[in-house]
Design a protein around this motif. Structure first.
Motif, short mmCIF file in Angstrom:
data_model
loop_
_atom_site.label_atom_id
_atom_site.label_comp_id
_atom_site.label_asym_id
_atom_site.label_seq_id
_atom_site.Cartn_x
_atom_site.Cartn_y
_atom_site.Cartn_z
N ARG A 50 54.81 -8.29 69.88
CA ARG A 50 54.66 -9.33 68.86
C ARG A 50 53.62 -10.34 69.33
O ARG A 50 53.35 -10.45 70.53
N ASP A 51 53.05 -11.09 68.37
CA ASP A 51 52.06 -12.09 68.73
C ASP A 51 52.75 -13.41 69.03
O ASP A 51 53.98 -13.49 69.09
N THR A 52 51.95 -14.46 69.21
CA THR A 52 52.51 -15.76 69.60
C THR A 52 53.34 -16.40 68.49
O THR A 52 54.06 -17.36 68.75
N GLU A 53 53.25 -15.89 67.28
CA GLU A 53 54.04 -16.42 66.17
C GLU A 53 55.17 -15.47 65.79
O GLU A 53 55.75 -15.56 64.71
N ASN A 54 55.48 -14.54 66.70
CA ASN A 54 56.55 -13.56 66.50
C ASN A 54 56.30 -12.61 65.34
O ASN A 54 57.24 -12.09 64.73
N ARG A 55 55.03 -12.37 65.03
CA ARG A 55 54.70 -11.32 64.07
C ARG A 55 54.56 -10.02 64.85
O ARG A 55 53.84 -9.95 65.83
N CYS A 56 55.27 -9.00 64.39
CA CYS A 56 55.26 -7.75 65.15
C CYS A 56 53.95 -6.99 64.97
O CYS A 56 53.26 -7.13 63.96
N LEU A 57 53.61 -6.19 65.98
CA LEU A 57 52.48 -5.28 65.87
C LEU A 57 53.03 -3.98 65.30
O LEU A 57 53.25 -3.00 66.03
N CYS A 58 53.31 -4.03 64.03
CA CYS A 58 53.92 -2.90 63.34
C CYS A 58 53.72 -3.08 61.84
O CYS A 58 53.24 -4.11 61.39
N THR A 59 54.10 -2.06 61.08
CA THR A 59 54.00 -2.14 59.62
C THR A 59 55.04 -3.12 59.09
O THR A 59 56.21 -3.07 59.48
N THR A 60 54.63 -4.02 58.20
CA THR A 60 55.53 -5.00 57.60
C THR A 60 55.39 -4.97 56.08
O THR A 60 54.51 -4.31 55.54
N GLY A 61 56.24 -5.72 55.41
CA GLY A 61 56.15 -5.84 53.96
C GLY A 61 56.41 -4.53 53.23
O GLY A 61 55.78 -4.25 52.22
N ILE A 62 57.33 -3.72 53.74
CA ILE A 62 57.62 -2.42 53.12
C ILE A 62 58.61 -2.62 51.97
O ILE A 62 59.75 -3.03 52.20
N PRO A 63 58.22 -2.32 50.75
CA PRO A 63 59.14 -2.47 49.61
C PRO A 63 60.17 -1.35 49.61
O PRO A 63 60.06 -0.38 50.37
N PRO A 64 61.20 -1.45 48.75
CA PRO A 64 62.17 -0.35 48.65
C PRO A 64 61.44 0.97 48.43
O PRO A 64 60.48 1.05 47.68
N LEU A 65 61.92 2.00 49.12
CA LEU A 65 61.26 3.31 49.07
C LEU A 65 61.81 4.11 47.89
O LEU A 65 62.99 4.47 47.86
N LEU A 66 60.95 4.38 46.91
CA LEU A 66 61.37 5.07 45.70
C LEU A 66 61.70 6.53 45.97
O LEU A 66 61.21 7.13 46.93
N ALA A 67 62.55 7.09 45.13
CA ALA A 67 62.95 8.49 45.28
C ALA A 67 61.73 9.40 45.30
O ALA A 67 60.84 9.28 44.47
N GLY A 68 61.69 10.29 46.28
CA GLY A 68 60.60 11.25 46.39
C GLY A 68 59.32 10.72 46.99
O GLY A 68 58.37 11.48 47.18
N LYS A 69 59.28 9.43 47.32
CA LYS A 69 58.06 8.82 47.85
C LYS A 69 58.07 8.76 49.37
O LYS A 69 59.11 8.83 50.02
N THR A 70 56.86 8.62 49.94
CA THR A 70 56.68 8.56 51.39
C THR A 70 55.88 7.32 51.76
O THR A 70 54.94 6.96 51.06
N THR A 71 56.26 6.67 52.83
CA THR A 71 55.50 5.54 53.35
C THR A 71 55.10 5.82 54.79
O THR A 71 55.86 6.41 55.56
N SER A 72 53.88 5.45 55.16
CA SER A 72 53.40 5.62 56.53
C SER A 72 53.61 4.32 57.31
O SER A 72 53.43 3.23 56.77
N VAL A 73 54.02 4.44 58.57
CA VAL A 73 54.29 3.27 59.39
C VAL A 73 53.70 3.46 60.79
O VAL A 73 53.48 4.58 61.23
N PHE A 74 53.44 2.34 61.44
CA PHE A 74 53.02 2.37 62.84
C PHE A 74 53.77 1.29 63.61
O PHE A 74 54.23 0.30 63.03
N MET A 75 53.93 1.50 64.90
CA MET A 75 54.61 0.57 65.79
C MET A 75 53.90 0.57 67.13
O MET A 75 53.46 1.63 67.58
#
Length: 204
Positions: free
Chosen positions: A151-176
């Motif tokens: 995380r950075d100095t403001e506690n923001r993670c070095l990862c994917t954020t702001g992920i909305p609800p995942l709809l049926a049949g849909k795919t989301t890509s993420v990194f960490m």
């Protein structure tokens, strides 16, 4: 190069500057797996502040993973939980002293799935990273240490954020991104809330 990839590149570069901080933080981890950074008083790795994916209003249908050369057909591991399947495509060790993990999550069910649990329970991260994958951890069983999301100095993670609800049949890509274990460690256990734990081999 897209805005989200540019943002990720900046975050990765920022992480390079905190190698010394990472070493200090990891040295403080106990044999029981280490303490959570942030709200438990232990030192946390930090980097200059970067805008989050949420600030950019990224869609779950878009590719939010870091890097440009990830093979979407690569499969290091596949884990399931709550009607979702997570495929880990890459866990790469970078020269700056961190590991970038790339994955995709698919909703195989018929109903939309909430993503809030993936952010974990750490108060400091929850406040800055709602609907993220900030709750992910890596465990080096040989070294008996647990590694938390950078995380950075403001506690923001070095990862994917702001992920909305995942709809049926849909795919989301993420990194960490995590602090890297010693070079002698070639495999770690990966955990994300609501999913089973799986072993992942480190490349690079």
């Amino acid at each position: 190069m897209s805005m989200r990839r540019t943002t990720t590149t900046r975050r990765a570069m920022a992480a390079v500057s905190v190698t010394a901080a990472l070493a200090f933080a990891l040295a403080g981890c106990g044999d029981d797996g280490g303490e959570k950074p942030g709200n438990e008083g232990s030192s946390a790795p930090s980097a200059p502040a970067s805008p989050s994916a949420e600030d950019k209003g990224e869609s779950q249908q878009e590719d939010t993973a870091a890097g440009e050369n990830v093979d979407p057909d690569a499969k290091l591991a596949e884990i399931r939980g709550d009607g979702l399947v997570m495929t880990i495509h890459q866990a790469k060790r970078d020269s700056g002293g961190f590991i970038t993990l790339q994955a995709s999550i698919k909703n195989e069910g018929t109903q939309s799935k909430n993503t809030t649990a993936w952010a974990g329970t750490e108060t400091a991260l929850l406040a800055k990273n709602p609907n993220s994958v900030a709750g992910a951890t890596l465990v080096d069983k040989v070294g008996k240490k647990r590694y938390y999301i950078l995380r950075d100095t403001e506690n923001r993670c070095l990862c994917t954020t702001g992920i909305p609800p995942l709809l049926a049949g849909k795919t989301t890509s993420v990194f960490m991104q995590f602090p890297a274990p010693p070079e002698t460690t070639t495999e770690v256990d990966f955990t994300l809330p609501t999913f089973a734990t799986t072993s992942v081999k480190i490349s690079g």
